[in-house]
Motif scaffolding. Sequence first.
Motif, PDB file in Angstrom:
ATOM      1  N   ASP A 114       0.848  -1.180   0.000  1.00 44.43           N
ATOM      2  CA  ASP A 114       0.000   0.000   0.000  1.00 44.43           C
ATOM      3  C   ASP A 114       0.892   1.241   0.000  1.00 44.43           C
ATOM      4  OD1 ASP A 114      -1.952   1.886   0.306  1.00 44.43           O
ATOM      5  OD2 ASP A 114      -2.672   1.157   2.248  1.00 44.43           O
ATOM      6  N   LYS A 119      -0.664   2.996  -5.803  1.00 47.94           N
ATOM      7  CA  LYS A 119      -2.045   3.491  -5.875  1.00 47.94           C
ATOM      8  C   LYS A 119      -2.249   4.482  -7.015  1.00 47.94           C
ATOM      9  CE  LYS A 119      -4.033   2.373  -1.543  1.00 47.94           C
ATOM     10  NZ  LYS A 119      -4.831   2.826  -0.417  1.00 47.94           N
ATOM     11  N   GLN A 124      -9.028  -0.217  -4.612  1.00 44.38           N
ATOM     12  CA  GLN A 124      -9.645  -1.391  -3.983  1.00 44.38           C
ATOM     13  C   GLN A 124     -10.490  -2.221  -4.951  1.00 44.38           C
ATOM     14  OE1 GLN A 124      -8.828  -2.371  -1.024  1.00 44.38           O
ATOM     15  NE2 GLN A 124      -7.697  -0.543  -0.460  1.00 44.38           N
ATOM     16  N   PHE A 129      -4.008  -4.602  -0.985  1.00 41.89           N
ATOM     17  CA  PHE A 129      -2.837  -3.908  -0.471  1.00 41.89           C
ATOM     18  C   PHE A 129      -2.470  -4.361   0.933  1.00 41.89           C
ATOM     19  CE2 PHE A 129      -5.248  -1.163  -3.318  1.00 41.89           C
ATOM     20  CZ  PHE A 129      -4.280  -0.816  -4.250  1.00 41.89           C
ATOM     21  N   ARG A 131       0.043  -2.893   4.063  1.00 42.19           N
ATOM     22  CA  ARG A 131       0.886  -1.784   4.530  1.00 42.19           C
ATOM     23  C   ARG A 131       2.285  -2.313   4.817  1.00 42.19           C
ATOM     24  NH1 ARG A 131      -1.791   2.690   4.636  1.00 42.19           N
ATOM     25  NH2 ARG A 131      -3.927   2.774   5.323  1.00 42.19           N
TER      26      ARG A 131
END
Length: 183
Positions: A114, A119, A124, A129, A131
């Motif tokens: 992420d 992005k 989504q 994703f 982190r």
Amino acid sequence: MTFFNILSLADFLSEDEIDTVMESFSDFYFKLTSKHHRRIRLYIVAGEIAKIHVLQSAKKYQLDKLVEIIPNEDKKLIKNVYQSASVMFLPIQKNIGEIVPEALAFGLPVLCYDTEDMKEYLDQTCGMFVRPKTFSQSMLDFAEKIHMLYFDPEARKLLKKGAKRKFGLTFGWNRYENLEVVN
């Protein structure tokens, strides 16, 4: 029997990122019963240099008999794998040019970190994703996402549809009319 095929591109990954693919897949795979093992494939496209680390990592995580390495010069086989894949697994933190659009063109959802770079092309509706955290935690998070995708075919269908839609909206269908696999 419906297969769940994971595709990764080793030539675009660092050695640590290749290890993330292997350990995440290993954690996912070895928690399943043998009934499920028959339905799961991990394909890694790799040139000669990346292939060495892929083989070492596969052995380290006891995947050497499970991982299928696709030579990066075999464009026909790569295209077939793209068409049969369920998800593209790219545990990278930067956008790598044409790879994400290419995955979307094939209707492949992308599993990645992420980050703002990723992005730029994904959301989504067409990606999943994780982190960035420690190696161990990221690996567990990726394994969890793979597990969810495997056991939720409806989510896979929605992400596949979202990937195709995202590609059409962001890149236009004509751009990849005669798509050649990048690698």
